[in-house]
Design a protein around this motif. Sequence first.
Motif, PDB file in Angstrom:
ATOM      1  N   GLY A   1      73.042  26.353  66.556  1.00 50.11           N
ATOM      2  CA  GLY A   1      72.109  27.404  66.142  1.00 50.11           C
ATOM      3  C   GLY A   1      71.781  27.314  64.657  1.00 50.11           C
ATOM      4  N   LEU A   2      72.800  27.083  63.832  1.00 51.99           N
ATOM      5  CA  LEU A   2      72.565  26.947  62.395  1.00 51.99           C
ATOM      6  C   LEU A   2      71.770  25.683  62.083  1.00 51.99           C
ATOM      7  CD1 LEU A   2      75.988  28.051  60.872  1.00 51.99           C
ATOM      8  CD2 LEU A   2      73.858  29.356  60.992  1.00 51.99           C
ATOM      9  N   LEU A   3      72.089  24.589  62.769  1.00 50.97           N
ATOM     10  CA  LEU A   3      71.352  23.352  62.533  1.00 50.97           C
ATOM     11  C   LEU A   3      69.872  23.526  62.853  1.00 50.97           C
ATOM     12  CD1 LEU A   3      73.981  20.823  63.876  1.00 50.97           C
ATOM     13  CD2 LEU A   3      73.191  21.019  61.501  1.00 50.97           C
ATOM     14  N   LYS A   4      69.582  24.259  63.919  1.00 48.37           N
ATOM     15  CA  LYS A   4      68.185  24.522  64.277  1.00 48.37           C
ATOM     16  C   LYS A   4      67.518  25.372  63.193  1.00 48.37           C
ATOM     17  CE  LYS A   4      65.215  26.212  67.932  1.00 48.37           C
ATOM     18  NZ  LYS A   4      65.110  26.779  69.253  1.00 48.37           N
ATOM     19  N   LEU A   5      68.196  26.438  62.744  1.00 43.98           N
ATOM     20  CA  LEU A   5      67.672  27.278  61.675  1.00 43.98           C
ATOM     21  C   LEU A   5      67.408  26.462  60.406  1.00 43.98           C
ATOM     22  CD1 LEU A   5      67.114  30.222  60.549  1.00 43.98           C
ATOM     23  CD2 LEU A   5      69.485  30.134  59.750  1.00 43.98           C
ATOM     24  N   LEU A   6      68.288  25.527  60.118  1.00 37.92           N
ATOM     25  CA  LEU A   6      68.167  24.690  58.923  1.00 37.92           C
ATOM     26  C   LEU A   6      67.116  23.590  59.070  1.00 37.92           C
ATOM     27  CD1 LEU A   6      71.968  24.368  58.105  1.00 37.92           C
ATOM     28  CD2 LEU A   6      70.246  25.593  56.736  1.00 37.92           C
TER      29      LEU A   6
ATOM     30  N   ALA B  38      80.334  20.932  49.451  1.00 36.47           N
ATOM     31  CA  ALA B  38      79.785  22.087  50.145  1.00 36.47           C
ATOM     32  C   ALA B  38      78.852  22.818  49.180  1.00 36.47           C
ATOM     33  CB  ALA B  38      80.899  23.014  50.614  1.00 36.47           C
ATOM     34  N   ALA B  39      77.628  23.027  49.633  1.00 40.16           N
ATOM     35  CA  ALA B  39      76.621  23.666  48.790  1.00 40.16           C
ATOM     36  C   ALA B  39      76.205  24.995  49.399  1.00 40.16           C
ATOM     37  CB  ALA B  39      75.404  22.751  48.648  1.00 40.16           C
ATOM     38  N   LEU B  40      75.776  25.884  48.531  1.00 40.35           N
ATOM     39  CA  LEU B  40      75.275  27.174  48.966  1.00 40.35           C
ATOM     40  C   LEU B  40      73.988  26.946  49.749  1.00 40.35           C
ATOM     41  CD1 LEU B  40      75.875  30.197  48.645  1.00 40.35           C
ATOM     42  CD2 LEU B  40      74.447  30.155  46.594  1.00 40.35           C
ATOM     43  N   GLY B  41      73.961  27.405  50.983  1.00 40.58           N
ATOM     44  CA  GLY B  41      72.822  27.147  51.849  1.00 40.58           C
ATOM     45  C   GLY B  41      71.680  28.124  51.685  1.00 40.58           C
ATOM     46  N   PHE B  42      71.876  29.178  50.905  1.00 38.25           N
ATOM     47  CA  PHE B  42      70.824  30.164  50.731  1.00 38.25           C
ATOM     48  C   PHE B  42      70.951  30.743  49.340  1.00 38.25           C
ATOM     49  CE2 PHE B  42      69.033  34.469  51.166  1.00 38.25           C
ATOM     50  CZ  PHE B  42      67.779  34.140  51.642  1.00 38.25           C
TER      51      PHE B  42
ATOM     52  N   SER C  21      82.597  30.687  62.150  1.00 39.98           N
ATOM     53  CA  SER C  21      81.819  29.458  62.336  1.00 39.98           C
ATOM     54  C   SER C  21      82.073  28.487  61.183  1.00 39.98           C
ATOM     55  CB  SER C  21      80.325  29.788  62.430  1.00 39.98           C
ATOM     56  OG  SER C  21      79.551  28.617  62.378  1.00 39.98           O
ATOM     57  N   TRP C  22      82.081  29.018  59.951  1.00 39.94           N
ATOM     58  CA  TRP C  22      82.351  28.200  58.765  1.00 39.94           C
ATOM     59  C   TRP C  22      83.761  27.602  58.845  1.00 39.94           C
ATOM     60  CZ3 TRP C  22      80.731  25.142  55.345  1.00 39.94           C
ATOM     61  CH2 TRP C  22      81.380  24.920  54.118  1.00 39.94           C
ATOM     62  N   ARG C  23      84.732  28.413  59.239  1.00 42.61           N
ATOM     63  CA  ARG C  23      86.119  27.956  59.359  1.00 42.61           C
ATOM     64  C   ARG C  23      86.236  26.851  60.412  1.00 42.61           C
ATOM     65  NH1 ARG C  23      89.665  27.060  56.371  1.00 42.61           N
ATOM     66  NH2 ARG C  23      89.352  29.052  55.412  1.00 42.61           N
ATOM     67  N   ARG C  24      85.575  27.036  61.566  1.00 42.58           N
ATOM     68  CA  ARG C  24      85.620  26.001  62.616  1.00 42.58           C
ATOM     69  C   ARG C  24      85.027  24.686  62.118  1.00 42.58           C
ATOM     70  NH1 ARG C  24      83.843  30.170  66.038  1.00 42.58           N
ATOM     71  NH2 ARG C  24      81.730  29.289  65.954  1.00 42.58           N
TER      72      ARG C  24
ATOM     73  N   CYS D  34      81.592  10.608  52.822  1.00 47.63           N
ATOM     74  CA  CYS D  34      81.462  12.000  52.397  1.00 47.63           C
ATOM     75  C   CYS D  34      80.695  12.744  53.481  1.00 47.63           C
ATOM     76  CB  CYS D  34      80.670  12.095  51.099  1.00 47.63           C
ATOM     77  SG  CYS D  34      81.498  11.310  49.723  1.00 47.63           S
ATOM     78  N   VAL D  35      81.030  14.005  53.666  1.00 47.10           N
ATOM     79  CA  VAL D  35      80.338  14.860  54.627  1.00 47.10           C
ATOM     80  C   VAL D  35      79.780  16.058  53.870  1.00 47.10           C
ATOM     81  CG1 VAL D  35      80.579  16.316  56.673  1.00 47.10           C
ATOM     82  CG2 VAL D  35      81.784  14.126  56.558  1.00 47.10           C
ATOM     83  N   ASP D  36      78.453  16.117  53.725  1.00 50.99           N
ATOM     84  CA  ASP D  36      77.807  17.248  53.069  1.00 50.99           C
ATOM     85  C   ASP D  36      77.744  18.432  54.027  1.00 50.99           C
ATOM     86  OD1 ASP D  36      77.306  15.857  50.744  1.00 50.99           O
ATOM     87  OD2 ASP D  36      75.180  15.540  51.131  1.00 50.99           O
ATOM     88  N   LEU D  37      78.137  19.608  53.532  1.00 51.04           N
ATOM     89  CA  LEU D  37      78.078  20.835  54.319  1.00 51.04           C
ATOM     90  C   LEU D  37      77.350  21.930  53.531  1.00 51.04           C
ATOM     91  CD1 LEU D  37      81.739  21.052  55.697  1.00 51.04           C
ATOM     92  CD2 LEU D  37      79.693  20.245  56.906  1.00 51.04           C
ATOM     93  N   LEU D  38      76.789  22.891  54.261  1.00 52.42           N
ATOM     94  CA  LEU D  38      76.179  24.072  53.665  1.00 52.42           C
ATOM     95  C   LEU D  38      76.954  25.305  54.105  1.00 52.42           C
ATOM     96  CD1 LEU D  38      72.375  23.370  54.239  1.00 52.42           C
ATOM     97  CD2 LEU D  38      73.659  23.140  52.107  1.00 52.42           C
ATOM     98  N   PHE D  39      77.108  26.269  53.204  1.00 49.47           N
ATOM     99  CA  PHE D  39      77.744  27.537  53.569  1.00 49.47           C
ATOM    100  C   PHE D  39      76.851  28.681  53.106  1.00 49.47           C
ATOM    101  CE2 PHE D  39      79.267  26.685  49.325  1.00 49.47           C
ATOM    102  CZ  PHE D  39      79.330  27.925  48.713  1.00 49.47           C
ATOM    103  N   ALA D  40      77.155  29.897  53.585  1.00 48.87           N
ATOM    104  CA  ALA D  40      76.368  31.096  53.293  1.00 48.87           C
ATOM    105  C   ALA D  40      74.954  30.974  53.854  1.00 48.87           C
ATOM    106  CB  ALA D  40      76.345  31.404  51.797  1.00 48.87           C
ATOM    107  N   VAL D  41      74.834  30.314  54.981  1.00 50.64           N
ATOM    108  CA  VAL D  41      73.558  30.201  55.681  1.00 50.64           C
ATOM    109  C   VAL D  41      73.348  31.499  56.464  1.00 50.64           C
ATOM    110  CG1 VAL D  41      72.307  28.913  57.464  1.00 50.64           C
ATOM    111  CG2 VAL D  41      73.820  27.692  55.870  1.00 50.64           C
TER     112      VAL D  41
END
Length: 193
Positions: A117-122, A178-182, A160-163, A146-153
């Motif tokens: 769901g988040l990937l679709k929103l993004l 990890a970057a701020l997603g919003f 969900s973030w913890r999982r 490296c694995v880039d992640l977004l949080f606070a989406v």
Amino acid sequence: MGRSRRTGVYIHVPFCRKRCPYCAFVLIESDGSLHDLFVDKVSSEVRRARLEPRTLYFGGGNALDAGGGVDRAADRSVGGEPEEITVECNPEGLQLDGLRAAGATRITLGIQALDDGLLKLLGREHDADGARRAYRAAAKEFDNICVDLLFAVPGQTRESWRRTLDEVRSWKPAHVPAALGFRRSCALRPEAV
């Protein structure tokens, strides 16, 4: 150039198949017609600067969208031998062929989330399973991932973030930025919400 004067070089590759709604980077939704010209120009500029970088990072959009030009740019643009060459990639359509031969030593995967769901929103073109497949494929070729992640989406829960964090940590990547997603400067465009 003395070792103490060697530096890192970041080459912004402004090509993506499409712009994700959270993206504030300079990029071109590209059909491929500018890729060779871009690689030639970047190579020329880096050569003219006579750089002998310790590290070389191809990032921005999807560096692999430079149409195979990353290997040419790495071969033709820098003096010396960088200790590390990183190529930023998106999970969808991941093509690793030739990157090792071109000198790439590290891959950065723009996974962003492991929630469909988040990937679709993004606006991402991959799903969570596609991200997992991409990581497994990259891990067969590279030990420095490296694995880039977004949080606070918007819509992302702590659970969900913890999982996502727990699963990505279980993969044992070398680095997880990890970057701020919003945020105001990089907000989701209204049509994405």
